[in-house]
Every structure is written in C-alpha cells, then in structure tokens.
Design an enzyme around this catalytic site. Sequence first.
Site, PDB file in Angstrom:
ATOM      1  N   CYS A   3       0.864  -1.093   0.152  1.00  0.00           N
ATOM      2  CA  CYS A   3      -0.129  -0.100   0.059  1.00  0.00           C
ATOM      3  C   CYS A   3       0.651   1.168   0.044  1.00  0.00           C
ATOM      4  O   CYS A   3       0.327   2.476  -0.418  1.00  0.00           O
ATOM      5  CB  CYS A   3      -0.873   0.004   1.106  1.00  0.00           C
ATOM      6  SG  CYS A   3      -2.157  -1.385   1.322  1.00  0.00           S
ATOM      7  N   HIS A  55      -3.236   6.944   2.614  1.00  0.00           N
ATOM      8  CA  HIS A  55      -3.817   5.698   1.879  1.00  0.00           C
ATOM      9  C   HIS A  55      -5.050   5.236   2.336  1.00  0.00           C
ATOM     10  O   HIS A  55      -5.342   5.415   3.586  1.00  0.00           O
ATOM     11  CB  HIS A  55      -2.682   4.602   2.125  1.00  0.00           C
ATOM     12  CG  HIS A  55      -3.238   3.208   1.991  1.00  0.00           C
ATOM     13  ND1 HIS A  55      -3.866   2.788   0.704  1.00  0.00           N
ATOM     14  CD2 HIS A  55      -3.308   2.091   2.834  1.00  0.00           C
ATOM     15  CE1 HIS A  55      -3.955   1.418   0.955  1.00  0.00           C
ATOM     16  NE2 HIS A  55      -4.023   1.089   2.043  1.00  0.00           N
ATOM     17  N   ASN A  85     -10.359  -0.441  -0.322  1.00  0.00           N
ATOM     18  CA  ASN A  85      -8.901  -0.125  -0.089  1.00  0.00           C
ATOM     19  C   ASN A  85      -8.340  -0.723  -1.493  1.00  0.00           C
ATOM     20  O   ASN A  85      -8.480  -1.958  -1.751  1.00  0.00           O
ATOM     21  CB  ASN A  85      -8.271  -1.079   0.919  1.00  0.00           C
ATOM     22  CG  ASN A  85      -7.178  -1.091   1.248  1.00  0.00           C
ATOM     23  OD1 ASN A  85      -6.009  -0.645   0.216  1.00  0.00           O
ATOM     24  ND2 ASN A  85      -6.217  -1.364   2.182  1.00  0.00           N
TER      25      ASN A  85
END
Length: 360
Positions: free
Chosen positions: A136, A281, A311
């Site tokens: 990520c 993020h 996500n």
Amino acid sequence: MTHATDATDAGGAGDAPRATGAPGRGRTAVLTGLGTFVPPRVVTNEELSRTMDTSDEWIRTRTGITRRHWADPGTATGDLAVAAGERALKSAGSAEIDLVVLATTTPDHPCPATAPEVASRLGLRDVAAYDVAAVCSGFVYGLASAAGAIAAGIAERVLVIGAETYSTILNPEDRTTSVIFGDGAGAVVLRAGDPTEPGALLGYDLGSDGSLKDLIIVPGGGSRQRSAAAGSPEPDPADAYFTMQGKSVFRHAVTRMAASSQAMLDRAGWAADSVDWFVGHQANVRILHAVADQLGMARQRTVVNLDRVGNTSAASIPLALADAVAGGQVTPGDRVLMSAFGGGVTWGSTALVWPDVTAY
C-alpha cells in the site's frame, strides 16, 4: 526509523532546471498529469452479505466502505495500469516518457515484471520500466524512485502507476479481508522542473520494518514456500491468499503514518494547520481520522473516497487525488500532504503544492 530526503539534494551544483538531463540542485520532479481507472463491475456490501457472514452495517461501521470495484475474469493488473496510464498521458498533454514505474502487489506474473509490457502497450518503446513492490506504500515509493531518476538526470519524464487487482488474491471465505479491498489503477506523469513551481514534490519520508512482515502477507507462492525441505507438510491452499492482522495493522498504520507525515511536514517547513488536504492511503476511515487527530489537523481536511472504491492498495492515493480534484476539493495552489502504510511493513510520505492539472 524514518529517513526524510529532500528532492533537491540528489543533484550537484546549479540552480536552474537542466534540459540536458544532467543532475542539478534545481532539478526536481513536478507532477504534470493525473489519470485513473476502475473496472466497471461494482460490488456492494449487500452483494457480499449474500455470500459470506457479514452485513452492510458491519462493513460500514468498521471500515467506512459501502462498495468497491472488482475486475471481471480475464482482466489483469496490467490492463488497469494501461488504462490509467493512457489517461495520465492525456492529462499531461504529452506521450514523451523515459521511464515507467509500476507499483503493485498483484503483478500479471511472478516473472517478468508487469511494467515493461505496460510500457509497450502504451506505445513507449525501448524505455526503462520496472515494478515496485511496497504494497500500500507502493505509490509513494514509486514517486520517490521516479524523482530520484529525474534528479540524477536518468529521465526527463516519468510515468508512475499504482495498479491492483486484489480481488484475485482474496480468500472468499475470509470476511475480514474480502470486504475491504477493491481493484483499480491511478497514474501520474512527473517531469523535470524547478522546486519552487506548483506540482514540485517537496521531499520524501520512507521507512520499513521487516520484523513485522507477517502482519500483511500472502504466505505462499514464493521461493520461501517452494524451497521447503523434503518431508515438509504440504502447502495449505489458503496460503495463496492475502492475510492481514487487522488490529495490529491499524495500530502500526496510525503510528507510522502520523510520524512519517510529521517528518515530511518538517522537511517542507509546513505547519500541520497550514495543510489544505491530507490524502492518506485509503484503508480505513478511522485510520485516516486518527492520523489527522495526531497531527492536529481538522478531520474535514482529510480526503476520503474509500467508501466508494475500498482499499485499492498502491492505487489508492492517486484514485483519491483524482476524485478530490474532480469534486472540486483539491484546487490549484492547495497544500497537499500524502502518506501511506503497507505490507513489508513499509510507510512513506510526500507533499506538494497542487498544480493546475486536469484529472482524467
């Protein structure tokens, strides 16, 4: 321990940008294009609740997510990367690219890297291209890598892409991960420019702690599994899927993103309350708000689009940026702070004054 670096420190003497490709103090990566793509299939919380032990309320209250996009069968990460790359090049108004950096955890193949094929499909012949695997945090790592190439005189213009098809590595029986992740891609074009102009990336803070690798991991498929000694137990089929220790990840994500963001603010010389937008993020809305709280930033200055896309790992920051630009939140002249935390574990932050760029 985090290490902040200044984008203008990588070169030698000289105060003006150089078109020759030679490194110089004034040679900095400047964002000049932004493009994104998500697959058309929308997967709602209600749809997931029909196949696993979960509910819309359970997902929303714990993550803030209401829906996500998943790729159709036959669609791979490279396909999403090409689509986002095309749009970023359109946004930049030029297809002149010297380097392609692709951040992804879900490459098309274990070998070779996906970036060279993406570059070829974009018509970028004979350019350098490679993948970055920082989960990520991959997009921020990709930006830093690209900026280093620009500062060193290796490239004048770089296409940085974050692209993922997490739906291909999710265990459909694991509600703790399957409800969180979505597929998508986001890309930016960076060009060599002056550190004082809008869009110039003002530095980076990057870090990792490999002792925590098991917090976010796909246990199987690599040389660790394949090199198992004779007589070892047969691999568990579940090892092919993504796993995450949610509570520990939450705690470390907040701590690391807050510390990294503060280090980046110190590097840029910005006070937290002078930041117009925090683009973190997009993992969990509670993480984003907790980081903002620790930094002393108003929560309403946090860009949130995970409710609509979930996500998307390395793609999440450019997707959030594009949504914020399209929605009129982020506008030219705004101070933007970006930060991420991912598997490895890794983390990273960067900042810029937003330029006059149209997102596609």
